[in-house]
Design an enzyme around this catalytic site. Structure first.
Site, PDB file in Angstrom:
ATOM      1  CG  ASP A  16      -1.991   0.948   1.262  1.00 34.62           C
ATOM      2  OD1 ASP A  16      -2.014   1.821   0.379  1.00 34.62           O
ATOM      3  OD2 ASP A  16      -2.849   0.863   2.159  1.00 34.62           O
ATOM      4  N   GLY A  29      -5.080   3.504  -7.835  1.00 36.68           N
ATOM      5  CA  GLY A  29      -5.264   3.751  -9.272  1.00 36.68           C
ATOM      6  C   GLY A  29      -4.442   4.912  -9.811  1.00 36.68           C
ATOM      7  CG  ASP A  77      -9.388   3.186   1.302  1.00 38.57           C
ATOM      8  OD1 ASP A  77      -8.543   3.155   0.381  1.00 38.57           O
ATOM      9  OD2 ASP A  77      -9.102   3.056   2.500  1.00 38.57           O
TER      10      ASP A  77
END
Ligand code: GAL
Length: 416
Positions: A155, A205, A226
């Protein structure tokens, strides 16, 4: 990727005679074979967030088996953010007190016939402020492999600060190159462990990740910010995937984020929309509810095997919107087609929607099955009109009917 593997395998083959006993990477880690269909499993974040403990993860693994989720195809049990502790003087990452023994947790998950997933960041800190992998990529990959990890969600989080630090002007091209390098670095580190580990890119993205995700080793990549457990969030994310179809395929999938089904913020009709849309999109199906408290309605949605079969179809084609307002279609490997008719405007009443069979490429008679009613609708011609509840969906599987005789098409599941 292909070139990379050929190179590794060629080198391994030539060394094989002299390096007997040396383990060559089989074509596994992050290869297409690792995620031939969209990965299915569970992740701790959507329900437990930073409160998750090892006991919750064990309970999820237990429930995955007991509830029938495992039989339905869910396999990964993934710990998201907040497991991380401190590094020791050798730089080795340790889990925190909520996760006393990660290796034992991995073994527990594996003993159930399931696979074990973990989370980190290319930045110094994760999004919840825990220790990230920046500067320790290979060491962390080795640690994960020693814990039996089969899946890594990586992440971006504080790596954005590193990008700003190295490029205060924030040139978008430079930012893109840095991000790609960071993801590739962990990809190579995972490859070096010789352990097959599904690589899940999470950077929301940014920089059209779908265009370069496979090059940095991604088996899946988040396409959006999210998801939240609200219809508007889910619908906005799901329906906005139109246009990304060509970037998904066996081994590498667009990921519109994890499922919220069963978390309580949507109606059953809306959760059926969530499941149907993700299946049409060939999205990873990563449940995000408390599996130890799963109710019957949630089970019937998450474990609808006919809908799961659409998601998991081996052709791996991401479906697309084929007619307004929200009629979506996904071609399947047996020549049939999955079609979902969504009544997506929640302020509207239940409304009749019509599917014209020619819009999905079928002429003449077709045989239709309703995948939520689990009911054959028989042989139909031209079109099908059905009332769809607000925020809900009717999902169909349609086969070309060979003749007017009523005989089942050869590829229909009930024909054999
Ligand atoms: C977000 C990510 C979420 C969750 C969270 C953990 O960036 O999109 O899915 O992983 O971080 O802190």
């Amino acid at each position: 990727m292909r070139f990379h593997w050929q190179r590794i395998l060629t080198v391994c083959a030539s060394l094989a005679i002299t390096l007997i006993g040396q383990r060559c990477p089989t074509a596994d880690a992050q290869s297409a074979e690792l995620a031939p269909t969209p990965p299915m499993g569970w992740n701790s974040w959507n329900h437990f967030a930073t409160k998750v403990t090892a006991a919750d993860v064990r309970a999820a693994a237990d429930a995955m088996v007991a509830s029938g989720m495992k039989d339905a195809g869910y396999v990964y049990v993934n710990v998201d953010d907040s497991w991380e502790g401190k590094r020791d003087s050798h730089g080795n990452i340790h889990s925190n007190s909520k996760f006393p023994d990660m290796k034992a947790l991995g073994e527990y998950v594996h003993a159930k016939g399931l696979k074990f997933g973990i989370y980190s960041s290319p930045g110094p800190k994760t999004c919840a402020g825990y220790e990230g992998s920046y500067g320790y990529e290979q060491q962390d990959a080795n640690t994960y492999a020693s814990w039996g990890v089969d899946f890594l969600k990586y992440d971006l989080c504080s790596y954005m600060d590193i990008m700003k630090l190295h490029d205060p002007r924030q040139d978008p091209q430079q930012a893109l190159r840095m991000m790609q390098a960071a993801y590739k670095k962990m990809h190579e580190a995972l490859l070096n462990t010789h352990r097959p580990i599904v690589y899940s890119l999470c950077q929301y993205g940014v920089g059209a990740v779908w265009e370069w995700g496979p090059e940095v080793g991604g088996n899946m990549w988040r396409t959006t910010d999210d998801i939240r457990d609200h219809y508007r969030s889910m619908a906005l994310i799901g329906f906005s995937q139109a246009g990304l179809e060509r970037f998904a395929g066996p081994g590498h999938w667009n990921d519109p984020d994890m499922l919220e089904i069963g978390n309580g913020g949507m109606t059953a009709d809306q959760y059926r929309t969530h499941m149907s849309l993700w299946a049409i999109l060939a999205a990873p199906l990563i449940a995000g509810n408390d599996l130890s408290k799963i109710d019957q309605t949630t089970k019937s949605i998450l474990m609808n095997k006919e809908v799961i079969a659409i998601d998991q179809d081996k052709l791996g084609i991401q479906g697309s919107r084929i007619a307004p307002p929200q009629i979506w279609m996904k071609p399947l490997s047996d020549g049939s087609k999955a079609v979902a008719l969504f009544n997506y405007v929640i302020d509207d009443e239940a409304e009749p929607l019509t599917l014209k069979f020619k819009d999905v490429g079928f002429g003449g008679a077709v045989r239709v099955r309703d995948l939520w009613a689990h009911k054959d609708l028989g042989v139909l011609h031209d079109s099908y009109t059905v009332t769809v509840p607000q925020g809900g969906v009717v999902m169909l599987r349609i086969w070309q009917q060979p003749s007017e005789t009523g005989a089942l098409p050869a590829n229909h599941p009930a024909a054999n």
